[in-house]
Every structure is written in structure tokens, then in C-alpha cells.
Write an enzyme that holds these catalytic residues in place. Structure first.
Site, PDB file in Angstrom:
ATOM      1  N   THR A 225       3.885   1.573  -0.949  1.00  8.52           N
ATOM      2  CA  THR A 225       4.624   1.583  -2.211  1.00  8.52           C
ATOM      3  C   THR A 225       3.746   2.111  -3.343  1.00  8.52           C
ATOM      4  OG1 THR A 225       5.988  -0.295  -1.521  1.00  8.52           O
ATOM      5  CG2 THR A 225       5.837   0.132  -3.881  1.00  8.52           C
TER       6      THR A 225
ATOM      7  N   TYR B 231       0.819  -1.216   0.000  1.00  7.36           N
ATOM      8  CA  TYR B 231       0.000   0.000   0.000  1.00  7.36           C
ATOM      9  C   TYR B 231       0.855   1.269   0.000  1.00  7.36           C
ATOM     10  CZ  TYR B 231      -3.405   3.512   1.523  1.00  7.36           C
ATOM     11  OH  TYR B 231      -4.177   4.641   1.616  1.00  7.36           O
TER      12      TYR B 231
END
Length: 252
Positions: free
Chosen positions: A161, A159
């Protein structure tokens, strides 16, 4: 006094609850017509029904998985058929891998989170922008970011990233679509409404910010309304941080 959103036609994804629902309501209340998009047909129908009861003719429900190119293509054709020229996209879709670390995150969950949280931004922008460019009337694209994309997370990997990559995506989209009169930005909350992937907000949810209260979906809807309007007409390729000072807060 006429609202800056009066007469606008918007596609709002993830509009079945939380931030997306608040954005759709804000647009409808200010005189826009909205395609209420959600992967859950019942959620899309519920929100569109409520908006039409409060603001007759303001909303149409659309069911779509915005991580699927076929679904997004169909969504765009449906929105244009129902609303006419669409001038605004607000993409509020995301899922999370919380709680997970690199040691236990399943490969398929990594791919799914990136598809839903990041690829959806690419696909919705691509297919709507192609129609906008063909019609030559410009437009506005807004994606919901997150403070999770701006610092390290102990309990999630895919998430944050995806959200970090979203900022790079938006800057390049702004450069490529600017010559066509299309502005592209993000609006980034911190712990707004219910946690990603849930319908209810825990009463004991921990927050650290400088304002001293929870961020509400309406806070983000207000920021989105500003960024979509003419007063933000010189803003593109950037992020509006709506976090109550969370990123700079030292907590206690």
C-alpha cells in the site's frame, strides 16, 4: 571522461546497507559527495568510513529517523552545513509488514510501515526541496519504489500500500516542484539484495524474471545514477522499472 555525477552533493537515506549503500558508493565513486544517512549510527559510520577510505572526503555519516519531521529537518541542516548546496536526494528507506494479512496485521505496525516507507518520502522531499527552492538551483529527487506497489500481495498489506501510494505522491511532487527546476522520479526494483528489513539474502530466495538472475543493489545504483544525471534531464514524474521483466513474466 567526466562523470555526470562529478561534483554533485547528495543525501542518500537508508545508506547503511543494501540499495542505499550501493547508491552511496556509486555516487562517491563517480565524484559526488554524499551524506550517508541511516537510523543506525554504526551502519552510517561504517559506510562513510569505507567511502572516505576509497574516495577521500566523499562522505559524511548522518544518523536520522526519516519518518520524524524533527530528524529530517536536522538532517537537512547537517547536510547543507557539511556538503554545501545539496542537489540530489535518493530516499531508500522502507520497512515491511511481511508476513501479514488484513486479518492479523496490528494497527501500530500498519502505521509504522506507512510512516517509514511513505511519510519518509514526503518529509525528505519537503525539507530538502524547501532549501533547493530557496537557493534557486534546482535539483533531483529519487525515491526507491517496488514492484510490490504494482500488484497484490498475499503476505503483506501495509508495504505494498505504501509503495503504491509512493507513485501517486511522486507524480504530484513532480508537478509541484517542476517549476522550480526539481525533477522527481522513482526507481523500482524487484527482490533486490536482502529482503526488506534483513541484512542477509536467503540462498533459496524464489525469483521469477526474464533475465534469469538476481537483481543486485548495484543494478539499482546504476539506474539511480542515470536518473540523477543530465542524460535523464527530460524525465520527471515517472518510474524506471528495474525488475528484470518480473512484472510481465509468466514464470514457468
Amino acid at each position: 571522461m567526466t562523470s555526470p555525477l562529478e561534483g554533485r552533493r547528495a543525501v542518500v537515506t537508508g545508506a547503511g546497507r543494501n540499495v542505499g549503500e550501493a547508491v552511496a558508493e556509486r555516487f562517491a565513486r563517480e565524484g559526488a559527495r554524499v551524506a550517508v544517512v541511516d537510523i543506525d549510527p554504526q551502519a552510517a559510520a561504517r559506510v562513510a568510513k569505507a567511502l572516505n577510505e576509497a574516495h577521500p572526503g566523499s562522505a559524511v555519516p548522518v544518523t536520522a529517523d526519516v519518518s520524524s519531521a524533527d530528524d529530517v529537518s536536522r538532517l537537512v541542516e547537517t547536510a547543507w552545513a557539511q556538503l554545501g548546496h545539496v542537489d540530489t536526494l535518493v530516499n531508500c528507506v522502507a520497512i515491511t509488514d511481511r508476513p501479514a494479512t488484513v486479518l492479523d496485521l496490528a494497527d501500530d505496525v500498519w502505521r509504522k510501515v506507512l510512516d517509514v516507507t511513505l511519510t519518509s518520502a514526503f518529509l525528505t522531499t519537503k525539507y530538502l526541496a524547501k532549501k533547493m527552492v530557496a537557493e534557486g538551483q534546482g535539483g533531483v529527487v529519487l525515491h526507491i519504489g517496488s514492484t510490490s506497489g504494482q500488484f497484490a500481495r498475499k503476505n503483506a498489506l501495509a508495504y505494498p500500500t505504501a509503495k503504491a501510494a509512493l507513485y501517486a505522491l511522486v507524480r504530484s511532487l513532480a508537478v509541484q516542484l517542476g517549476p522550480h527546476g526539481i525533477r522527481v522520479n522513482t526507481v523500482s526494483p524487484n527482490k533486490v539484495g536482502s529482503p526488506v528489513g534483513t541484512d542477509a539474502e536467503p540462498e533459496n530466495r524464489e525469483r521469477r524474471n526474464l533475465v534469469g538472475r538476481a537483481c543486485t543493489p548495484e543494478d539499482i545504483a546504476g539506474a539511480v545514477a542515470f536518473m540523477a544525471g543530465a542524460e535523464a534531464g527530460f524525465i520527471t514524474g515517472t518510474d524506471l522499472l528495474v525488475d528484470g521483466g518480473a512484472l510481465i513474466s509468466t514464470g514457468d
